[in-house]
Design a protein around this motif. Structure first.
Motif, PDB file in Angstrom:
ATOM      1  N   THR A  12       0.827  -1.205   0.000  1.00 13.43           N
ATOM      2  CA  THR A  12       0.000   0.000   0.000  1.00 13.43           C
ATOM      3  C   THR A  12       0.858   1.251   0.000  1.00 13.43           C
ATOM      4  OG1 THR A  12      -1.766  -1.183   1.155  1.00 13.43           O
ATOM      5  CG2 THR A  12      -1.834   1.222   1.239  1.00 13.43           C
ATOM      6  N   ARG A  13       1.963   1.218   0.701  1.00 16.33           N
ATOM      7  CA  ARG A  13       2.853   2.376   0.704  1.00 16.33           C
ATOM      8  C   ARG A  13       3.452   2.623  -0.685  1.00 16.33           C
ATOM      9  NH1 ARG A  13       4.753   1.356   6.561  1.00 16.33           N
ATOM     10  NH2 ARG A  13       3.694   3.070   7.651  1.00 16.33           N
ATOM     11  N   VAL A  47      -5.474  18.008  -0.648  1.00 11.04           N
ATOM     12  CA  VAL A  47      -5.062  16.640  -0.961  1.00 11.04           C
ATOM     13  C   VAL A  47      -3.901  16.216  -0.068  1.00 11.04           C
ATOM     14  CG1 VAL A  47      -4.180  15.127  -2.775  1.00 11.04           C
ATOM     15  CG2 VAL A  47      -5.901  16.860  -3.310  1.00 11.04           C
ATOM     16  N   GLN A  48      -2.983  17.128   0.213  1.00 18.90           N
ATOM     17  CA  GLN A  48      -1.865  16.800   1.097  1.00 18.90           C
ATOM     18  C   GLN A  48      -2.364  16.446   2.490  1.00 18.90           C
ATOM     19  OE1 GLN A  48       1.734  16.759   0.349  1.00 18.90           O
ATOM     20  NE2 GLN A  48       1.418  15.535   2.200  1.00 18.90           N
ATOM     21  N   THR A  49      -3.378  17.149   2.972  1.00 23.49           N
ATOM     22  CA  THR A  49      -3.930  16.851   4.294  1.00 23.49           C
ATOM     23  C   THR A  49      -4.563  15.467   4.327  1.00 23.49           C
ATOM     24  OG1 THR A  49      -4.338  19.193   4.743  1.00 23.49           O
ATOM     25  CG2 THR A  49      -5.607  17.605   6.023  1.00 23.49           C
ATOM     26  N   SER A 100      -2.631   8.181   5.252  1.00 19.58           N
ATOM     27  CA  SER A 100      -1.457   7.305   5.230  1.00 19.58           C
ATOM     28  C   SER A 100      -0.962   7.000   6.636  1.00 19.58           C
ATOM     29  CB  SER A 100      -0.335   7.934   4.397  1.00 19.58           C
ATOM     30  OG  SER A 100       0.096   9.163   4.961  1.00 19.58           O
ATOM     31  N   GLU A 101      -1.231   7.895   7.588  1.00 15.55           N
ATOM     32  CA  GLU A 101      -0.800   7.643   8.963  1.00 15.55           C
ATOM     33  C   GLU A 101      -1.569   6.496   9.619  1.00 15.55           C
ATOM     34  OE1 GLU A 101      -0.682  11.159  11.346  1.00 15.55           O
ATOM     35  OE2 GLU A 101       0.893  12.094  10.127  1.00 15.55           O
ATOM     36  N   HIS A 129      -9.421  -3.633  17.772  1.00 13.02           N
ATOM     37  CA  HIS A 129      -9.811  -2.232  17.711  1.00 13.02           C
ATOM     38  C   HIS A 129      -9.557  -1.713  16.308  1.00 13.02           C
ATOM     39  CE1 HIS A 129      -5.476  -1.789  18.223  1.00 13.02           C
ATOM     40  NE2 HIS A 129      -5.600  -0.560  17.768  1.00 13.02           N
ATOM     41  N   ARG A 130     -10.142  -0.578  16.006  1.00 14.45           N
ATOM     42  CA  ARG A 130     -10.043   0.028  14.677  1.00 14.45           C
ATOM     43  C   ARG A 130      -8.956   1.096  14.687  1.00 14.45           C
ATOM     44  NH1 ARG A 130     -13.340   3.762  11.204  1.00 14.45           N
ATOM     45  NH2 ARG A 130     -13.858   2.644   9.273  1.00 14.45           N
ATOM     46  N   ALA A 131      -7.963   0.932  13.838  1.00 14.10           N
ATOM     47  CA  ALA A 131      -6.880   1.914  13.768  1.00 14.10           C
ATOM     48  C   ALA A 131      -7.411   3.237  13.241  1.00 14.10           C
ATOM     49  CB  ALA A 131      -5.769   1.391  12.864  1.00 14.10           C
ATOM     50  N   SER A 132      -7.005   4.315  13.867  1.00 12.45           N
ATOM     51  CA  SER A 132      -7.442   5.636  13.423  1.00 12.45           C
ATOM     52  C   SER A 132      -6.438   6.681  13.872  1.00 12.45           C
ATOM     53  CB  SER A 132      -8.827   5.973  13.985  1.00 12.45           C
ATOM     54  OG  SER A 132      -8.782   6.046  15.404  1.00 12.45           O
ATOM     55  N   VAL A 133      -6.492   7.824  13.214  1.00 12.79           N
ATOM     56  CA  VAL A 133      -5.679   8.964  13.607  1.00 12.79           C
ATOM     57  C   VAL A 133      -6.482   9.776  14.606  1.00 12.79           C
ATOM     58  CG1 VAL A 133      -4.535  11.061  12.796  1.00 12.79           C
ATOM     59  CG2 VAL A 133      -4.513   8.990  11.378  1.00 12.79           C
ATOM     60  N   GLY A 134      -5.889  10.087  15.743  1.00 11.76           N
ATOM     61  CA  GLY A 134      -6.606  10.759  16.812  1.00 11.76           C
ATOM     62  C   GLY A 134      -7.057  12.167  16.458  1.00 11.76           C
ATOM     63  N   THR A 135      -8.060  12.635  17.187  1.00  8.90           N
ATOM     64  CA  THR A 135      -8.609  13.966  16.950  1.00  8.90           C
ATOM     65  C   THR A 135      -7.557  15.049  17.112  1.00  8.90           C
ATOM     66  OG1 THR A 135     -10.803  13.241  17.694  1.00  8.90           O
ATOM     67  CG2 THR A 135     -10.365  15.610  17.677  1.00  8.90           C
ATOM     68  N   ALA A 136      -6.718  14.920  18.125  1.00 10.08           N
ATOM     69  CA  ALA A 136      -5.696  15.940  18.363  1.00 10.08           C
ATOM     70  C   ALA A 136      -4.756  16.059  17.161  1.00 10.08           C
ATOM     71  CB  ALA A 136      -4.908  15.614  19.621  1.00 10.08           C
ATOM     72  N   ARG A 137      -4.367  14.921  16.612  1.00  6.59           N
ATOM     73  CA  ARG A 137      -3.488  14.935  15.444  1.00  6.59           C
ATOM     74  C   ARG A 137      -4.202  15.551  14.243  1.00  6.59           C
ATOM     75  NH1 ARG A 137       1.140  15.697  12.817  1.00  6.59           N
ATOM     76  NH2 ARG A 137       1.398  14.324  11.006  1.00  6.59           N
ATOM     77  N   LYS A 138      -5.461  15.198  14.039  1.00  5.26           N
ATOM     78  CA  LYS A 138      -6.219  15.776  12.936  1.00  5.26           C
ATOM     79  C   LYS A 138      -6.307  17.291  13.072  1.00  5.26           C
ATOM     80  CE  LYS A 138      -9.192  11.801  11.877  1.00  5.26           C
ATOM     81  NZ  LYS A 138     -10.586  11.296  11.846  1.00  5.26           N
TER      82      LYS A 138
END
Length: 319
Positions: free
Chosen positions: A237-238, A259-261, A267-268, A283-292
């Motif tokens: 995928t990478r 698009v960069q965002t 990708s993270e 659990h479901r992998a996700s990017v945290g709210t703080a990072r977003k």
């Protein structure tokens, strides 16, 4: 949909404004990462992106979230009704459907090819009958319509500084990369729905068969063979993300940060899977709210600057 966005896009018809507003709500509710990224676009661009997302979600939910009593024939019939209504809308230039009205209008405004919608609906039909993909080539026949065309649909809205044909392969790759990421994140959920969106031959090469995958889902844990399979899938995928990133510089300046965002945040998710030691089962992998928020606020500030000082839209090339 804010009045400012609708006015900026030149959408004045009351029914159309309602249709675009409904699509915006779907995006905000179900596509949070994508929705955040759209805030980096100009107000005039946002309604069309919401419309395209709303249509994709609308068709996808027919397949994945049918009424409890619905049969396969019922689902196929509902999907065909949408396809027929879309064809009528694209042919006549308007639709009374509260979702299709917006996507038909967007397709006309930006010259989005009808074939892209045909390919998308073809993949939705595949979900009614195809539950396994023996090879990556088989999987990519499905993702052509379910993922790559999404990147190609939004490309005219984003605009380019090259020809559209030159930017198209990277746009398609970005749609593919996002969906492959979803497949990795949602392995357990997809399995419980009876589907496996990972190439069976590549799983087998790591010692994983359907029984092994089912064991991981049932026990909510991974094992060394499954871990190796997921490591291989993430690497593949990478490689797709590496193809996709080349297209960001081809986009109109006002669209690059959006698009960069999306690229950065989506990708993270792969890194989150790795950090969890490839446990996509408990659990479901996700990017945290703080990072977003950190990524989004920084990008939004840059986007505002770009909209004020970047090249005028008239200097972009869309063809």
């Amino acid at each position: 949909m804010t009045i400012r966005e609708l006015n900026a896009a030149g959408i004045t018809d009351p029914q159309l404004r309602q249709a675009y507003a409904r699509c915006r709500r779907l995006n905000a509710e179900h596509g949070k990462t994508y929705y955040l990224a759209t805030r980096m676009l100009t107000p005039a661009q946002r309604p069309a992106i919401h419309a395209l997302y709303g249509f994709a979600r609308y068709a996808d939910d027919i397949v994945d979230l049918p009424p409890a009593e619905a049969t396969s024939a019922d689902i196929a019939g509902a999907l065909q009704d949408v396809a027929d209504a879309l064809v009528r809308g694209l042919t006549t230039g308007h639709s009374r459907d509260p979702i299709l009205a917006a996507v038909v209008d967007s397709a006309q405004r930006f010259g989005i090819e009808r074939e892209l919608f045909d390919d998308f609906l073809a993949s939705m039909r595949m979900d009614l009958t195809v539950e396994r993909y023996p090879t990556r080539s088989d999987l990519y026949r499905y993702t052509r319509g379910s993922a790559e065309v999404i990147g190609l649909q939004v490309l005219p809205v984003l605009g380019t500084v090259t020809s559209r044909s030159e930017a198209a392969p990277a746009a398609a790759a970005l749609g593919l990369a996002f969906q492959l990421t979803n497949f990795l994140r949602d392995v357990a959920e997809d399995y419980e729905r009876g589907r496996i969106y990972l190439p069976l031959d590549e799983l087998a090469a790591c010692g994983v068969d359907e029984d092994r995958l089912g064991w991981c889902v049932t026990n909510r844990r991974t094992d060394p063979r499954m871990t190796e399979a997921l490591r291989f899938q993430i690497a593949a995928t990478r490689e797709v993300y590496a193809q996709a990133v080349l297209g960001i510089a081809m986009l109109a300046p006002v669209s690059r940060l959006c698009v960069q965002t999306a690229y950065t945040l989506y990708s993270e998710i792969l890194g989150r899977i790795e950090a969890a030691e490839y446990d996509v089962f408990s659990h479901r992998a996700s990017v945290g709210t703080a990072r977003k928020v950190r990524v989004g606020v920084a990008a939004l500030a840059k986007a505002v600057w770009t909209r004020r000082f970047a090249m005028p839209a008239s200097e972009t090339v869309v063809q």
